[in-house]
Write an enzyme that holds these catalytic residues in place. Structure first.
Site, PDB file in Angstrom:
ATOM      1  N   GLU A   1      -6.384 -12.641  -2.995  1.00  0.00           N
ATOM      2  CA  GLU A   1      -4.946 -12.481  -2.810  1.00  0.00           C
ATOM      3  C   GLU A   1      -4.387 -13.453  -1.589  1.00  0.00           C
ATOM      4  O   GLU A   1      -5.297 -13.517  -0.587  1.00  0.00           O
ATOM      5  CB  GLU A   1      -4.689 -11.013  -2.722  1.00  0.00           C
ATOM      6  CG  GLU A   1      -5.052 -10.553  -1.297  1.00  0.00           C
ATOM      7  CD  GLU A   1      -4.925  -8.902  -1.310  1.00  0.00           C
ATOM      8  OE1 GLU A   1      -5.340  -8.266  -2.292  1.00  0.00           O
ATOM      9  OE2 GLU A   1      -4.538  -8.697  -0.319  1.00  0.00           O
TER      10      GLU A   1
ATOM     11  N   HIS B   1       0.002  -6.155  -3.242  1.00  0.00           N
ATOM     12  CA  HIS B   1      -0.705  -5.529  -1.717  1.00  0.00           C
ATOM     13  C   HIS B   1       0.456  -4.810  -1.068  1.00  0.00           C
ATOM     14  O   HIS B   1       0.568  -5.436   0.218  1.00  0.00           O
ATOM     15  CB  HIS B   1      -1.547  -6.592  -1.039  1.00  0.00           C
ATOM     16  CG  HIS B   1      -2.394  -5.658  -0.311  1.00  0.00           C
ATOM     17  ND1 HIS B   1      -3.527  -6.361   0.216  1.00  0.00           N
ATOM     18  CD2 HIS B   1      -2.235  -4.666   0.412  1.00  0.00           C
ATOM     19  CE1 HIS B   1      -4.164  -5.556   1.168  1.00  0.00           C
ATOM     20  NE2 HIS B   1      -3.509  -4.220   1.360  1.00  0.00           N
TER      21      HIS B   1
ATOM     22  N   ARG C   1      -9.394  -2.003  -1.707  1.00  0.00           N
ATOM     23  CA  ARG C   1      -9.567  -3.423  -1.148  1.00  0.00           C
ATOM     24  C   ARG C   1     -10.220  -3.828  -2.941  1.00  0.00           C
ATOM     25  O   ARG C   1     -10.801  -3.145  -3.475  1.00  0.00           O
ATOM     26  CB  ARG C   1     -10.555  -3.489  -0.458  1.00  0.00           C
ATOM     27  CG  ARG C   1      -9.852  -3.592   1.060  1.00  0.00           C
ATOM     28  CD  ARG C   1      -9.017  -4.712   1.418  1.00  0.00           C
ATOM     29  NE  ARG C   1      -8.677  -4.478   2.930  1.00  0.00           N
ATOM     30  CZ  ARG C   1      -7.538  -3.935   3.327  1.00  0.00           C
ATOM     31  NH1 ARG C   1      -6.828  -3.021   2.270  1.00  0.00           N
ATOM     32  NH2 ARG C   1      -7.379  -3.788   4.671  1.00  0.00           N
TER      33      ARG C   1
ATOM     34  N   LEU D   1     -12.877  10.084  -1.565  1.00  0.00           N
ATOM     35  CA  LEU D   1     -11.984  11.565  -0.917  1.00  0.00           C
ATOM     36  C   LEU D   1     -11.771  11.155   0.233  1.00  0.00           C
ATOM     37  O   LEU D   1     -12.235  12.323   1.137  1.00  0.00           O
ATOM     38  CB  LEU D   1     -12.344  12.862  -1.458  1.00  0.00           C
ATOM     39  CG  LEU D   1     -11.141  13.711  -1.676  1.00  0.00           C
ATOM     40  CD1 LEU D   1     -10.404  13.400  -2.861  1.00  0.00           C
ATOM     41  CD2 LEU D   1     -11.946  15.299  -1.962  1.00  0.00           C
ATOM     42  N   GLY D   2     -11.149  10.204   0.916  1.00  0.00           N
ATOM     43  CA  GLY D   2     -10.906  10.238   2.473  1.00  0.00           C
ATOM     44  C   GLY D   2      -9.317  10.707   2.403  1.00  0.00           C
ATOM     45  O   GLY D   2      -8.898  11.394   1.361  1.00  0.00           O
ATOM     46  N   ARG D   3      -8.702  10.237   3.511  1.00  0.00           N
ATOM     47  CA  ARG D   3      -7.399  10.658   3.700  1.00  0.00           C
ATOM     48  C   ARG D   3      -6.311  10.441   2.340  1.00  0.00           C
ATOM     49  O   ARG D   3      -5.480  11.116   1.966  1.00  0.00           O
ATOM     50  CB  ARG D   3      -6.949   9.977   4.997  1.00  0.00           C
ATOM     51  CG  ARG D   3      -7.488  10.584   6.200  1.00  0.00           C
ATOM     52  CD  ARG D   3      -6.930   9.888   7.413  1.00  0.00           C
ATOM     53  NE  ARG D   3      -7.756   8.605   7.385  1.00  0.00           N
ATOM     54  CZ  ARG D   3      -8.144   8.467   8.739  1.00  0.00           C
ATOM     55  NH1 ARG D   3      -8.117   8.933   9.869  1.00  0.00           N
ATOM     56  NH2 ARG D   3      -8.872   7.232   8.776  1.00  0.00           N
TER      57      ARG D   3
ATOM     58  N   ILE E   1      -5.949   1.139  -5.045  1.00  0.00           N
ATOM     59  CA  ILE E   1      -5.087   0.859  -4.101  1.00  0.00           C
ATOM     60  C   ILE E   1      -6.036   0.952  -2.613  1.00  0.00           C
ATOM     61  O   ILE E   1      -5.463   1.139  -1.517  1.00  0.00           O
ATOM     62  CB  ILE E   1      -4.279   2.107  -3.929  1.00  0.00           C
ATOM     63  CG1 ILE E   1      -4.925   3.436  -4.328  1.00  0.00           C
ATOM     64  CG2 ILE E   1      -2.969   2.053  -4.882  1.00  0.00           C
ATOM     65  CD1 ILE E   1      -4.020   4.667  -3.987  1.00  0.00           C
TER      66      ILE E   1
ATOM     67  N   THR F   1     -20.738  13.286   0.108  1.00  0.00           N
ATOM     68  CA  THR F   1     -21.105  14.671  -0.067  1.00  0.00           C
ATOM     69  C   THR F   1     -19.663  15.567  -0.580  1.00  0.00           C
ATOM     70  O   THR F   1     -18.698  14.888  -0.681  1.00  0.00           O
ATOM     71  CB  THR F   1     -21.599  15.295   1.292  1.00  0.00           C
ATOM     72  OG1 THR F   1     -20.645  14.897   2.154  1.00  0.00           O
ATOM     73  CG2 THR F   1     -22.777  14.694   1.775  1.00  0.00           C
TER      74      THR F   1
HETATM   75  C1  8YV Z   1      -1.378  -3.603   4.828  1.00  0.00           C
HETATM   76  C2  8YV Z   1      -3.595  -2.607   4.221  1.00  0.00           C
HETATM   77  O1  8YV Z   1      -0.763  -4.247   3.553  1.00  0.00           O
HETATM   78  O2  8YV Z   1      -3.684  -0.660   5.521  1.00  0.00           O
HETATM   79  C3  8YV Z   1      -4.326  -1.515   5.253  1.00  0.00           C
HETATM   80  O3  8YV Z   1      -5.594  -1.481   5.178  1.00  0.00           O
HETATM   81  O4  8YV Z   1      -4.250  -3.355   3.731  1.00  0.00           O
HETATM   82  C4  8YV Z   1      -2.317  -2.676   4.329  1.00  0.00           C
HETATM   83  O5  8YV Z   1      -1.810  -1.476   4.818  1.00  0.00           O
HETATM   84  C5  8YV Z   1      -1.728  -4.828   5.728  1.00  0.00           C
HETATM   85  O6  8YV Z   1      -2.619  -4.660   6.605  1.00  0.00           O
HETATM   86  C6  8YV Z   1      -0.496  -5.487   5.948  1.00  0.00           C
HETATM   87  O7  8YV Z   1      -0.836  -6.712   6.545  1.00  0.00           O
END
Ligand code: 8YV
Length: 315
Positions: A263, A281, A234, A153-155, A232, A177
């Protein structure tokens, strides 16, 4: 006065390249056939790196640049930068937080709805003439009112929760936490327990050694044959082999993924599955957000070389 030299690890949109080229001498690493020779040829002059989230800067790259002072990342995630190597040399690192948060949350929610409501297949149904030939599209499952788990639950996780509150969902989250500001959302410390109470599990964690493969076989089993995983963050936060096995065996219902191991190439096993939604991505990929990210990459570099405080420092 000659311009400061920067190593550019990957391409940027034209508007960013114009601004960077106007102020700095940019060395286009990504266009070099022999990367090591390119680094060696320009190492004496380079004082900064401009990179992207997924490309980062390795220890080898950092060590090849004896006059390196700053690494500016176009992305919130800086897991691909060898922070230890940067720290050892007192090299500053910056990223682009905040400006992309809402776009990433938007795409995560859109992915959930697209997959839950079968919108890709439904579109094909219309275009192929199946609608007229065969009748209505097969019924799909409801999204609103269901149980959602947010892992991290970050931003970004917080913005996902805010959006899903509008879908009357029962929201729970895992983080180290309990978080202030989470209101009536349920705190569940253990990711397996979170998955067990979720119809939809969002992964919105930063990628670190601690979160590597946090979504493992056990979490996937707990999410169940009707559950959906949405990533969404890594690829490294998920054990991808376990995920592919679970999707193939249908012990996991479905997955909506914006990130993959290796990727932009991905494991071909994904392409044979019909219970996945695959995205390239691009969660931060809007003109507005990418312009804001590019401006921050530039502002961090120029602040550093002008001796001003860095707008968004990591190190
Ligand atoms: C981008 C990202 O797609 O913010 C990140 O960590 O992976 C993405 O926002 C990427 O950095 C664009 O090259």
């Amino acid at each position: 006065m000659s311009k400061i030299e920067i190593l550019q690890v990957g391409p940027y949109p034209a508007w960013d390249e114009e601004r960077l080229n106007a102020h700095f001498t940019m060395h286009r690493y990504f266009e070099a056939a022999d990367k090591a020779a390119f680094l060696a040829a320009h190492a004496a002059g380079i004082r900064g790196i401009a990179t992207r989230g997924e490309l980062g800067a390795s220890r080898a790259m950092i060590e090849a640049l004896p006059h390196l002072e700053v690494i500016s990342v176009y992305g919130v995630g800086y897991d691909a930068v060898d922070l230890q190597a940067a720290r050892e040399r007192g090299i500053r690192v910056t990223n682009t937080p905040d400006v992309l948060t809402k776009d990433v949350a938007d795409l995560g929610v859109a992915m959930m709805l697209t997959l839950a409501r079968g919108m890709i297949g439904a579109e094909r149904w219309v275009r192929s003439g199946d609608w007229a030939a065969k009748g209505g599209y097969p019924l799909q499952s409801q999204a609103h009112g269901k149980r959602v788990g947010i892992l991290g639950l970050g931003r970004i996780g917080f913005e996902v929760g805010r959006r899903l509150a509008g879908f009357d969902m029962d929201i729970a989250y895992s983080s180290r936490t309990p978080k202030e500001g989470a209101g009536n959302w349920t705190y569940v410390a253990d990711p397996v327990a979170l998955a067990a109470r979720s119809d939809f599990l969002f992964v919105t964690l930063a990628s670190t050694a601690e979160t590597r493969h946090i979504v493992d076989r056990e979490v996937l089993r707990a999410l169940s044959p009707s559950g959906m995983l949405i990533n969404i963050s890594r690829a490294a936060t998920i054990d991808e082999e376990a995920l592919l096995d679970a999707l193939e065996n249908k012990t996991l219902g479905s997955a909506a993924l914006d990130v993959f191991e290796g990727e932009p190439k991905l494991n071909p096993r994904f392409l044979a599955l019909d219970n996945v939604l695959l995205q390239p991505h691009h969660a931060s990929g809007t003109v507005e957000t990418r312009k804001a990210m590019g401006a921050l990459v530039f502002d961090n570099l120029s602040a550093h070389f002008d001796g001003r405080p860095l707008p968004t420092p990591v190190l």
